[in-house]
Each structure stands twice: as structure tokens, then as C-alpha cells.
Design a protein around this motif. Structure first.
Motif, PDB file in Angstrom:
ATOM      1  N   VAL A  79      -4.778  -5.836  -6.595  1.00 29.70           N
ATOM      2  CA  VAL A  79      -6.022  -5.135  -6.258  1.00 29.70           C
ATOM      3  C   VAL A  79      -5.820  -3.619  -6.285  1.00 29.70           C
ATOM      4  N   PRO A  80      -6.288  -2.951  -7.344  1.00 30.90           N
ATOM      5  CA  PRO A  80      -6.083  -1.500  -7.449  1.00 30.90           C
ATOM      6  C   PRO A  80      -6.624  -0.740  -6.243  1.00 30.90           C
ATOM      7  N   GLU A  81      -7.719  -1.219  -5.666  1.00 32.75           N
ATOM      8  CA  GLU A  81      -8.346  -0.540  -4.532  1.00 32.75           C
ATOM      9  C   GLU A  81      -7.458  -0.564  -3.283  1.00 32.75           C
ATOM     10  N   ALA A  82      -6.394  -1.358  -3.283  1.00 34.18           N
ATOM     11  CA  ALA A  82      -5.505  -1.434  -2.119  1.00 34.18           C
ATOM     12  C   ALA A  82      -4.579  -0.229  -2.011  1.00 34.18           C
ATOM     13  N   GLY A  83      -4.587   0.649  -3.027  1.00 34.29           N
ATOM     14  CA  GLY A  83      -3.679   1.803  -2.991  1.00 34.29           C
ATOM     15  C   GLY A  83      -2.250   1.404  -3.307  1.00 34.29           C
ATOM     16  N   THR A  84      -1.319   2.313  -3.079  1.00 38.34           N
ATOM     17  CA  THR A  84       0.067   2.029  -3.478  1.00 38.34           C
ATOM     18  C   THR A  84       1.066   2.195  -2.338  1.00 38.34           C
ATOM     19  N   ASP A  85       0.586   2.300  -1.105  1.00 38.00           N
ATOM     20  CA  ASP A  85       1.503   2.468   0.029  1.00 38.00           C
ATOM     21  C   ASP A  85       1.913   1.101   0.560  1.00 38.00           C
ATOM     22  N   THR A  86       3.083   0.642   0.100  1.00 34.41           N
ATOM     23  CA  THR A  86       3.516  -0.703   0.476  1.00 34.41           C
ATOM     24  C   THR A  86       3.769  -0.815   1.981  1.00 34.41           C
ATOM     25  N   ALA A  87       3.999   0.311   2.658  1.00 31.96           N
ATOM     26  CA  ALA A  87       4.251   0.271   4.112  1.00 31.96           C
ATOM     27  C   ALA A  87       3.050  -0.279   4.876  1.00 31.96           C
ATOM     28  N   LYS A  88       1.868  -0.183   4.281  1.00 27.90           N
ATOM     29  CA  LYS A  88       0.663  -0.725   4.934  1.00 27.90           C
ATOM     30  C   LYS A  88       0.590  -2.250   4.837  1.00 27.90           C
TER      31      LYS A  88
ATOM     32  N   ALA B 225       6.678  -6.507  -4.476  1.00 26.34           N
ATOM     33  CA  ALA B 225       5.228  -6.623  -4.323  1.00 26.34           C
ATOM     34  C   ALA B 225       4.870  -7.110  -2.925  1.00 26.34           C
ATOM     35  N   VAL B 226       3.833  -6.526  -2.355  1.00 20.46           N
ATOM     36  CA  VAL B 226       3.324  -6.939  -1.042  1.00 20.46           C
ATOM     37  C   VAL B 226       1.947  -7.587  -1.227  1.00 20.46           C
ATOM     38  N   HIS B 227       1.266  -7.852  -0.125  1.00 16.05           N
ATOM     39  CA  HIS B 227      -0.047  -8.503  -0.194  1.00 16.05           C
ATOM     40  C   HIS B 227      -1.016  -7.661  -1.038  1.00 16.05           C
ATOM     41  N   SER B 228      -1.954  -8.342  -1.705  1.00 21.74           N
ATOM     42  CA  SER B 228      -2.995  -7.684  -2.508  1.00 21.74           C
ATOM     43  C   SER B 228      -2.450  -6.965  -3.738  1.00 21.74           C
ATOM     44  N   PHE B 229      -1.317  -7.438  -4.267  1.00 25.49           N
ATOM     45  CA  PHE B 229      -0.665  -6.701  -5.358  1.00 25.49           C
ATOM     46  C   PHE B 229      -1.485  -6.632  -6.642  1.00 25.49           C
TER      47      PHE B 229
ATOM     48  N   ALA C  31      -0.856  -3.475  -1.009  1.00 26.95           N
ATOM     49  CA  ALA C  31      -0.767  -2.396  -1.997  1.00 26.95           C
ATOM     50  C   ALA C  31      -0.804  -2.964  -3.403  1.00 26.95           C
ATOM     51  N   TYR C  32      -1.359  -2.180  -4.308  1.00 27.15           N
ATOM     52  CA  TYR C  32      -1.395  -2.554  -5.717  1.00 27.15           C
ATOM     53  C   TYR C  32      -0.006  -2.386  -6.324  1.00 27.15           C
ATOM     54  N   ASN C  33       0.326  -3.292  -7.254  1.00 23.38           N
ATOM     55  CA  ASN C  33       1.590  -3.210  -7.991  1.00 23.38           C
ATOM     56  C   ASN C  33       1.260  -3.537  -9.444  1.00 23.38           C
ATOM     57  N   LYS C  34       1.238  -2.496 -10.264  1.00 21.66           N
ATOM     58  CA  LYS C  34       0.749  -2.641 -11.636  1.00 21.66           C
ATOM     59  C   LYS C  34       1.532  -3.695 -12.429  1.00 21.66           C
ATOM     60  N   GLU C  35       2.859  -3.639 -12.321  1.00 19.50           N
ATOM     61  CA  GLU C  35       3.671  -4.598 -13.077  1.00 19.50           C
ATOM     62  C   GLU C  35       3.388  -6.023 -12.608  1.00 19.50           C
ATOM     63  N   ALA C  36       3.372  -6.214 -11.294  1.00 25.00           N
ATOM     64  CA  ALA C  36       3.138  -7.565 -10.762  1.00 25.00           C
ATOM     65  C   ALA C  36       1.733  -8.041 -11.117  1.00 25.00           C
TER      66      ALA C  36
END
Lengths: 261, 261
Positions: free
Chosen positions: B222-231, B216-220, B234-239
Motif C-alpha cells: 500500500v503506497p499510502e502507508a508511507g515508508t517508515d517501517t518503525a510504524k 517488509a512490514v504490514h501493508s507492504f 509501510a510500503y515496500n516497492k520490491e515486495a
């Protein structure tokens, strides 16, 4: 809230009025070594229940692991407290415990094989859903369940309570099991291995969670450890309850199909 | 299991058949600054309920924090989504969000005062048990609730979701609030401050727990953060689900009197 209550009323309705915890000593073998574990389950169901393996601390299979198995049975799991050392083998002091555990720490292939023999016994207990299996372990047992995950065992999840985290046989690929580490933040036995373990988890993209409990040292779930943290092993009531709840929530989620598939 | 079910049947019996979530926009002030927050609670109780303050992300008081307040209301808490920036102030982009949040990151006394003004509004909502209060926050809001704890606010607990952890005004004594940190293990915004934060918690013997979610990265949350962890965000549903459950369990335990007193 309404959904939650509805689900629980359904669950309550599905329970028999006089659900009973049953237990059974189970003798079995790994190769020529005779072992004796302990099964615990809530009786009277017609459906199947998730199964959880319980791996004992360095002292060996004894009352502590059996108590945890019964606690799991009360939560609705079928549990099997494995025996890693041999029928009746239980360390009388730390020196003997260190020798017994040391042989397995030095031979992870044996640790994995011995634990898998226990897993086969779990599968044979009443009401076990063969597709919903997990494992928990304490200290030495925490190490053991992490080895099961590394070995690719067919488990939904493993939870380590104050287990030593590092291994000479690190995971080579993403484990099938989701991994929950429940760690005392002041556990000097475990702390040196934390960065390496996290690096290992990252490398194989494991499904992992790592919980640190402030003020807790090694053996924080073991009342018999006393409360003198200066000794490096001590019970911590809050960390014990919180880690147990975290484990429960972890398996409930995994077994309901929400995560980790 | 039987005890658990009995407790829940009692709880179910105590619930009105048609419990409704009510919400209310609340205008209030901190000094001369006009603020507008949002209360949410389950209506129809005669008893009182624990109250939880919700502190928004760096963008400001908006739909995200209000949704979290409603989720808390559905769990049986009375919640108040605070406004830290001013009525109607909501950042249109990251640059503006950075400026708005930056003023508070640089002035922790103002951050604490503004959050405490929101806490007073929480206390005035219906059904609030004045002895059972907590706070949660996201990113900037996570930092804010940690500042409330450092300030010695009369809260049972605070939970930070991907909040920045460090402070130029570290705790000088053990906070009244138990502290739960829910952290993305790969959150590059937060990671540099982790060792210092843990050292701060140790020094004052705080009641703290620190949970890391692998991958998980920052904003995990927040669905609106998208799912590209490279940014880096990103959202992480499990977390998201796991951290929400951890928060729920944390407050349930604190408010039932089990821990943290």
C-alpha cells in the motif's frame, strides 16, 4: 496486457528463427584439482545474455545439473553447471555423497573458492553479460550458492532449492546478491536451520525472500527421489514447477534492472 | 523459449487490436445490507476469462481495491472488488477501520457470507469462466479470502497479501482452493499467527505456499502507508512487485490447469 504483448512481440522478433541450444563440456582447474563442468546456451545471438551458475546436489556434477543448465538455456540464459568435486567424481550412493559433500560443509572457504572457480568459467562462455550473473543450486548446491552470497560474490542474485541454510561463516555484511530460498515446508533436513538463517538475513539487511511449499520434503525438485515423503526425500511436481517459475521470475526481475541493484 | 514465444504469439493474435478496460459499479445486497462493488474487465472478447474477487483492506471498499481490480483486468482477468461493509461505508481513520473490521474478525460466519455475496456478483460479470474463479485480499481482505478457502468455496485459489492468518473457525477439511500467502517477514501484526496457520494447513493437507519478504512490514503493498517501517505499516516497492508477480504466476498456473485440481 497490451504492453506485455508488445514487449513479447519485440522479443520474438529479436529471436532467430532456428535458435539452437548448444552445450560444451569445459575442463578447468581449481589449484591442482582438475574439474569438468558443462556450459549450455542458446546460439545465434548478437547481443549478450545473463549468465547463471548451476551447482549440483551432493552426488556431484552429473545429468541432473546439466539438465537444469539446458533448461536455463531454453529460457534465454547462458548457464554453466559447475563441478565441485573433480572430473568424473560422482557418488554411487548416499554414503559416498555424504562424504564428498561433508568435506565442503566442513570447509566453507573451500566451498566458496571451488564455486568461484566455476563462476570464472561461466564468465568465459559465449554471450555472457558480465554485469548480469546469478547462481542456483540444489541441496548441497543450494548451500553453495548461499555461501557465494555470503562471500560477497558479484552476483545479482542466488536461488537455493532445498539447500541447507546455516553456515559457520555467516554473512558479515549485506550481500551484493539478492537471495531467494525455495524450501519444502516439511524438509526435516533444513527446517532446524530456518530461524537462524532468517535472523542472519535480518542482521545484515539482506535482500531476501523465503518461499515454503506445503507438503514438500527434501529434494522436492528431483524426480529420481521418488514420491514417498516418509523417506524424507521425495519429488513434488507442483513444488518443482512452482519453484522453477519463482526462480525464473526472480532472475527476470533482477536482470531487467527492476530490483536488487 | 520457442514454445513460450509461440504461445504468446497465439495469445497476441487472439487479442483485439484496441482492447479496452471497462468498469462498472454494481449495487447488490447481502440480506438487508445494501452493498456497492466494482467490476473491471477487458472488453471485446468472445471467449470467457477467469474471474478474481478482490477484497479490500480494513478501511472498506475504495480506490485501492478498485485499482487492484483494474490491474487484474489489464492482465486479462475479469475482476470484482467486493464491498464488505455497506454502500459508501469507508473508514475515515484507523479507529473507525478497526471497529468496522473488528465486527467481521469477531464473526467469521458473517465474513464468509458477505464475501460469498460478492462472489455471486463476480459470477455475473461479462466473460467470466464459471469454472475458473479465484480471490485475492489485502490485510482484512487477506483474512477474508482465507475464510473463503476454509469455507470450501468453489475457487481454484486464494491469495492473501499481508492478511491476518488465524481463525476461530479453522479449516476442517482440505480446501478446494490452493492457498498462497504473501507475507512481510517483519509484520508484527501477522507474525504471531504464522506457526498456528501453518499447522492448520498441514492438518488438512491443504495445497499451500507461504512467501516471506525480507524487510517488509504490514501493508507492504500500500503506497499510502508511507515508508517508515518503525510504524509497523509501510510500503515496500520490491515486495509489492514481487508479491504481485507471485500472485499472477499462481493464478496463471491454476487456471491453465497445471496445478491445484
Amino acid at each position: 496486457m497490451k504492453y506485455f504483448i508488445s514487449a513479447l512481440l519485440l522479443l520474438a522478433a529479436a529471436l532467430p528463427a532456428n535458435a539452437l541450444i548448444k552445450t560444451r563440456a569445459v575442463e578447468y582447474k581449481d589449484g591442482d584439482v582438475v574439474l569438468q563442468g558443462w556450459g549450455a546456451w542458446e546460439d545465434g545471438f548478437k547481443d549478450s545474455r545473463p549468465g547463471i551458475l548451476v551447482v549440483h546436489e551432493w552426488t556431484g556434477h552429473g545429468p541432473y545439473a546439466r539438465r537444469r543448465a539446458e533448461q536455463l538455456a531454453k529460457l534465454g540464459f547462458t548457464a554453466f553447471a559447475v563441478d565441485m568435486y573433480g572430473k568424473g567424481v560422482y557418488a554411487k550412493d548416499h554414503e559416498e555423497a555424504g562424504k564428498l559433500a561433508g568435506a565442503f560443509f566442513a570447509d566453507r572457504a573451500m566451498m566458496r573458492k571451488r564455486a568461484l572457480a566455476g563462476l570464472e568459467q561461466l564468465r568465459k562462455l559465449p554471450f555472457v553479460d558480465q554485469s548480469k550473473l546469478g547462481a542456483i543450486g540444489y541441496c548441497f548446491g543450494g548451500t553453495t550458492v548461499l555461501e557465494l552470497a555470503r562471500a560477497g560474490a558479484d552476483l545479482k542474485g542466488v536461488a537455493s532449492f532445498h539447500g541447507i541454510l546455516t553456515s559457520p561463516m555467516p554473512a558479515a555484511e549485506r550481500p551484493k546478491a539478492a537471495i531467494l530460498v525455495l524450501h519444502g515446508a516439511d524438509d526435516a533436513n533444513v527446517n532446524p536451520g530456518v530461524p537462524g538463517f532468517i535472523e542472519e538475513m535480518r542482521k545484515v539487511n539482506a535482500d531476501w525472500q523465503f518461499v515454503q511449499y506445503g507438503g514438500a520434503v527434501h529434494s522436492f525438485t528431483v524426480p529420481e527421489a521418488g514420491t514417498d515423503t516418509a523417506k524424507g526425500m521425495a519429488y513434488n511436481k507442483e513444488a518443482d514447477k512452482r519453484s522453477w517459475e519463482a526462480m525464473h521470475s526472480f532472475f527476470d526481475s533482477l536482470f531487467s534492472g527492476g530490483f536488487g541493484k
